[in-house]
Structures are given as structure tokens and as C-alpha cells.
Enzyme design. Sequence first.
Site, mmCIF file in Angstrom:
data_model
loop_
_atom_site.group_PDB
_atom_site.id
_atom_site.type_symbol
_atom_site.label_atom_id
_atom_site.label_comp_id
_atom_site.label_asym_id
_atom_site.label_seq_id
_atom_site.Cartn_x
_atom_site.Cartn_y
_atom_site.Cartn_z
ATOM 1 N N ILE A 231 -4.372 -0.862 -5.326
ATOM 2 C CA ILE A 231 -3.319 -1.894 -5.257
ATOM 3 C C ILE A 231 -2.746 -2.714 -4.474
ATOM 4 C CG2 ILE A 231 -0.571 -2.221 -7.279
ATOM 5 C CD1 ILE A 231 -1.506 0.903 -7.495
ATOM 6 N N ARG A 232 -2.981 -4.354 -4.890
ATOM 7 C CA ARG A 232 -2.892 -4.791 -4.035
ATOM 8 C C ARG A 232 -2.895 -4.952 -2.359
ATOM 9 N NH1 ARG A 232 2.321 -7.202 -4.551
ATOM 10 N NH2 ARG A 232 1.627 -8.403 -3.563
ATOM 11 N N GLY B 278 4.049 0.491 -1.210
ATOM 12 C CA GLY B 278 5.489 0.275 -1.604
ATOM 13 C C GLY B 278 5.232 -1.671 -1.732
ATOM 14 N N GLU B 279 5.886 -1.944 -1.242
ATOM 15 C CA GLU B 279 5.627 -3.645 -0.849
ATOM 16 C C GLU B 279 6.041 -4.042 1.382
ATOM 17 O OE1 GLU B 279 5.596 -7.427 0.607
ATOM 18 O OE2 GLU B 279 7.727 -6.688 0.372
ATOM 19 N N SER B 280 5.609 -3.622 1.933
ATOM 20 C CA SER B 280 5.908 -3.556 2.924
ATOM 21 C C SER B 280 6.614 -4.420 3.543
ATOM 22 C CB SER B 280 4.267 -3.784 4.064
ATOM 23 O OG SER B 280 4.191 -4.971 3.268
ATOM 24 N N ARG C 69 -2.939 -8.405 4.467
ATOM 25 C CA ARG C 69 -2.512 -8.467 3.331
ATOM 26 C C ARG C 69 -2.865 -8.287 2.192
ATOM 27 N NH1 ARG C 69 3.640 -9.664 4.023
ATOM 28 N NH2 ARG C 69 3.656 -8.453 1.250
ATOM 29 N N CYS D 89 -1.964 2.266 2.115
ATOM 30 C CA CYS D 89 -1.464 0.764 1.499
ATOM 31 C C CYS D 89 -0.199 0.007 2.640
ATOM 32 C CB CYS D 89 -1.436 0.520 -0.148
ATOM 33 S SG CYS D 89 -1.362 -0.702 -0.740
ATOM 34 N N GLU E 236 -2.604 9.046 -3.344
ATOM 35 C CA GLU E 236 -1.384 10.123 -4.074
ATOM 36 C C GLU E 236 -1.378 10.266 -5.459
ATOM 37 O OE1 GLU E 236 -0.868 7.709 -2.605
ATOM 38 O OE2 GLU E 236 0.231 5.744 -3.232
ATOM 39 N N HIS F 231 -4.078 4.208 -2.292
ATOM 40 C CA HIS F 231 -2.793 5.435 -3.406
ATOM 41 C C HIS F 231 -4.229 6.633 -3.034
ATOM 42 C CE1 HIS F 231 0.421 2.527 -2.656
ATOM 43 N NE2 HIS F 231 -0.226 1.645 -3.392
HETATM 44 N N1 GLN Z 1 0.409 -5.673 -0.762
HETATM 45 C C1 GLN Z 1 1.620 -4.963 -0.692
HETATM 46 C C2 GLN Z 1 2.722 -4.940 0.989
HETATM 47 O O1 GLN Z 1 1.720 -6.205 1.437
HETATM 48 C C3 GLN Z 1 1.120 -3.586 -0.312
HETATM 49 C C4 GLN Z 1 0.895 -2.632 -1.431
HETATM 50 C C5 GLN Z 1 0.642 -1.466 -2.154
HETATM 51 O O2 GLN Z 1 1.565 -0.427 -1.261
HETATM 52 N N2 GLN Z 1 0.121 -0.858 -2.838
HETATM 53 O O3 GLN Z 1 3.067 -5.027 1.013
#
Ligand code: GLN
EC number: 4.3.3.6
Length: 185
Positions: free
Chosen positions: A129-130, A46-48, A101, A75, A167, A165
Site C-alpha cells: 500500500i503506497r 502508516g505514514e512515515s 517512498r 512499510c 500483518e 504489510h
Molecule cells: N507511503 C507511506 C509513507 O511514505 C507508507 C505507506 C504505508 O506504510 N502503507 O510513509
Amino acid sequence: MRIGVLALQGAVREHMRQIEACDHEAVAVKTVAQLETLDGLVIPGGESTTLRRLMTLYGFREALCESSLPMYGTCAGLIVLADDIEGEEGYLKKLNITVERNSFGRQVDSFESMLDIEGIEQPVEGVFIRAPHIQSVREGVSVLGTIDDKIIAVQQGRYLGVSFHPELTEDTSMMRYFIEKVVSL
Ligand code: GLN
């Protein structure tokens, strides 16, 4: 086994589907009280920064720092487990690693790759993904996989972390690894 997925943010349903595909019970975890009933916990991507804020707000930081529940972070979940995040103090500090990150570029630079993971026979399908990567590992940590010399999968005892990911694919081998080789340790 009863495996929880932290259900505050991110790819929760996808992880639950994989747990069920491995013939184990999946639980969406929304409160710390649920942790006691589990054999293992998945911390999804997600977004940490957001994820850490929500975890603190709902008491998960405190509960999980004290807990010895096996955990698997993907991630953003890997970032949450790290001891050190780009030179700053980490959050749960379960994995003795430094993570960086967004080290594979932006959202538009997302990619898929087949990965060789130690302990899994077939190549594992990974979606990035990122994604973060693991800059360095310290005592007690085993490197399970790399891509272009960047470390993207590690295990330290009952803690497993991957940059990608698994999943988001039909490939359940990483989840099976967590349940059979980490939770069952
Ligand atoms: N870039 C996100 C972060 O720093 C992580 C991205 C992801 O979980 N797909 O939280």
C-alpha cells in the site's frame, strides 16, 4: 518473548494479533519507559512523515537511536529505520540502505503478491500500500526479497525491514522470522 508494537500510528492491533498467534506476549508501546521491558519492537506502517513527527514528540527518536533493541519495520516502519530517505538523511539510521517512498504508485495501485523471502520456506503473502522500495543496500545488509528487481525485504543484524504489510494477512511467517531469527540472534 515480550514484543512491543509502537502504538503511535498505523496498523498496531494487526501486528499484536500476529505476535500472539506466534505464542509470544504483545505490548502496545506508547511511552519510552516501556522499551526497557521488551525483547523486540515492531514499527508498523502508516505514514512515515507523521510517524517520525510523533516519534520525535514522544522521545522515541532519541531513545531508539541509542537503543540496541531488535526492530522490525513494515512499510512506513522500514522508512523510519533507513539510513537514507531518497538522498536525505534518514531518521533512526539502523539499516544501511536508501529507500524511495511511494515507489509502487498511489493508494489505488495497492496490490498483493506472494513473495520468496530468504530464510522462509513457504512464499510469504505481502500487501503493498503506497509502499517504498529499497533503492540500494550498503555494507552489512542482506537482501531477503525482491519483486520485479526492486528490493523489498532486508536484514542487518538485529534490524529487519520490509516494504509491505504482512500483518494484514493471516500469514504469520514474517513475524515468526523476526522473533525466531532476529530477536533471538
Ligand atoms: N507511503 C507511506 C509513507 O511514505 C507508507 C505507506 C504505508 O506504510 N502503507 O510513509
